[in-house]
Design a protein around this motif. Structure first.
Motif, PDB file in Angstrom:
ATOM      1  N   ARG A 176     -10.420 -79.876  10.400  1.00  0.00           N
ATOM      2  CA  ARG A 176     -10.341 -78.680   9.560  1.00  0.00           C
ATOM      3  C   ARG A 176      -9.245 -78.806   8.506  1.00  0.00           C
ATOM      4  NH1 ARG A 176      -7.808 -72.983  10.089  1.00  0.00           N
ATOM      5  NH2 ARG A 176      -6.105 -74.066  11.094  1.00  0.00           N
ATOM      6  N   ARG A 180     -10.091 -80.336   5.105  1.00  0.00           N
ATOM      7  CA  ARG A 180     -11.171 -79.732   4.314  1.00  0.00           C
ATOM      8  C   ARG A 180     -10.620 -78.726   3.307  1.00  0.00           C
ATOM      9  NH1 ARG A 180     -16.165 -80.553   6.874  1.00  0.00           N
ATOM     10  NH2 ARG A 180     -15.885 -81.722   8.799  1.00  0.00           N
ATOM     11  N   GLU A 197     -11.701 -75.843   1.800  1.00  0.00           N
ATOM     12  CA  GLU A 197     -12.709 -74.792   1.901  1.00  0.00           C
ATOM     13  C   GLU A 197     -11.989 -73.447   1.879  1.00  0.00           C
ATOM     14  OE1 GLU A 197     -14.495 -75.848   5.636  1.00  0.00           O
ATOM     15  OE2 GLU A 197     -15.759 -77.372   4.714  1.00  0.00           O
ATOM     16  N   PRO A 198     -12.593 -72.432   1.264  1.00  0.00           N
ATOM     17  CA  PRO A 198     -11.918 -71.134   1.142  1.00  0.00           C
ATOM     18  C   PRO A 198     -11.405 -70.571   2.465  1.00  0.00           C
ATOM     19  CG  PRO A 198     -13.881 -71.160  -0.219  1.00  0.00           C
ATOM     20  CD  PRO A 198     -13.889 -72.432   0.588  1.00  0.00           C
ATOM     21  N   GLU A 199     -12.222 -70.582   3.502  1.00  0.00           N
ATOM     22  CA  GLU A 199     -11.782 -69.992   4.770  1.00  0.00           C
ATOM     23  C   GLU A 199     -10.650 -70.786   5.415  1.00  0.00           C
ATOM     24  OE1 GLU A 199     -15.376 -72.540   5.249  1.00  0.00           O
ATOM     25  OE2 GLU A 199     -15.016 -70.761   4.069  1.00  0.00           O
ATOM     26  N   THR A 200     -10.661 -72.096   5.257  1.00  0.00           N
ATOM     27  CA  THR A 200      -9.598 -72.931   5.811  1.00  0.00           C
ATOM     28  C   THR A 200      -8.271 -72.634   5.111  1.00  0.00           C
ATOM     29  OG1 THR A 200     -11.162 -74.677   6.372  1.00  0.00           O
ATOM     30  CG2 THR A 200      -8.857 -75.309   6.220  1.00  0.00           C
ATOM     31  N   GLN A 211      -7.474 -69.990   3.391  1.00  0.00           N
ATOM     32  CA  GLN A 211      -7.073 -68.604   3.655  1.00  0.00           C
ATOM     33  C   GLN A 211      -6.327 -68.545   4.989  1.00  0.00           C
ATOM     34  OE1 GLN A 211      -8.394 -65.426   1.973  1.00  0.00           O
ATOM     35  NE2 GLN A 211      -6.734 -64.521   3.121  1.00  0.00           N
ATOM     36  N   ASP A 212      -6.884 -69.193   5.999  1.00  0.00           N
ATOM     37  CA  ASP A 212      -6.296 -69.166   7.338  1.00  0.00           C
ATOM     38  C   ASP A 212      -4.999 -69.968   7.421  1.00  0.00           C
ATOM     39  OD1 ASP A 212      -6.264 -68.601  10.185  1.00  0.00           O
ATOM     40  OD2 ASP A 212      -6.928 -70.674  10.474  1.00  0.00           O
ATOM     41  N   ASP A 231      -2.737 -68.930   3.706  1.00  0.00           N
ATOM     42  CA  ASP A 231      -2.818 -67.572   3.167  1.00  0.00           C
ATOM     43  C   ASP A 231      -3.123 -67.589   1.665  1.00  0.00           C
ATOM     44  OD1 ASP A 231      -2.891 -64.822   3.586  1.00  0.00           O
ATOM     45  OD2 ASP A 231      -0.774 -64.579   3.064  1.00  0.00           O
ATOM     46  N   ALA A 284      -5.792 -66.844  -1.042  1.00  0.00           N
ATOM     47  CA  ALA A 284      -7.015 -66.064  -1.233  1.00  0.00           C
ATOM     48  C   ALA A 284      -8.091 -66.952  -1.850  1.00  0.00           C
ATOM     49  CB  ALA A 284      -6.738 -64.869  -2.133  1.00  0.00           C
ATOM     50  N   PRO A 285      -9.347 -66.753  -1.453  1.00  0.00           N
ATOM     51  CA  PRO A 285     -10.430 -67.591  -1.986  1.00  0.00           C
ATOM     52  C   PRO A 285     -10.445 -67.689  -3.513  1.00  0.00           C
ATOM     53  CG  PRO A 285     -11.250 -66.295  -0.172  1.00  0.00           C
ATOM     54  CD  PRO A 285      -9.844 -65.816  -0.448  1.00  0.00           C
ATOM     55  N   LEU A 293      -7.996 -70.370  -4.676  1.00  0.00           N
ATOM     56  CA  LEU A 293      -8.127 -71.731  -4.145  1.00  0.00           C
ATOM     57  C   LEU A 293      -8.271 -72.773  -5.240  1.00  0.00           C
ATOM     58  CD1 LEU A 293      -8.302 -73.766  -1.888  1.00  0.00           C
ATOM     59  CD2 LEU A 293     -10.735 -73.208  -1.643  1.00  0.00           C
TER      60      LEU A 293
END
Length: 116
Positions: free
Chosen positions: A64, A67, A69-72, A74-75, A78, A80-81, A84
């Motif tokens: 992970r 990668r 990726e927006p969700e990665t 973000q988590d 922090d 924001a998509p 990115l």
């Protein structure tokens, strides 16, 4: 507008030397940190990075934290998509400069690819 894209044959992000990333514990879980540290190989390069072809040997199955990726992001960071794209461009430029140099063919290729 510049649009981030991974540039094949670069691999600057595959330089994992932990001493140059002192905040790993802040964004990796204990399990991810253990995996990350197990991936650091010769001269700080990821053991899954083929330094001849400059390609990841496990790209479809990479962790992970490898990668973009927006969700990665973000988590983990922090970010924001909608932020990115600019964040990823800045990170790549920083890593490419650190590894290959600001005027390197890798930086020129990256800037052409993202239309910077």
């Amino acid at each position: 507008m510049a649009t981030w894209s991974c540039v094949k044959g670069c691999g600057a992000c595959c330089y994992l030397e932990a001493s140059e990333r002192p905040d790993l514990e802040e964004y990796l879980t204990p399990e991810e940190l253990e995996e990350y540290l197990s991936m650091v190989g010769e001269e700080g390069w990821c053991v899954n990075f083929d330094r001849t072809s400059r390609e990841c040997r496990i790209y479809p199955n990479r962790p992970r934290f490898c990668r973009v990726e927006p969700e990665t992001f973000q988590d983990m960071y922090d970010i924001a998509p909608e932020e990115l794209n600019d964040f990823a461009i800045e990170c790549c430029q920083e890593h490419i400069t650190d590894i290959y140099g600001a005027d390197s063919p890798e930086m020129q290729h990256f800037n052409q690819k993202v239309k910077f």
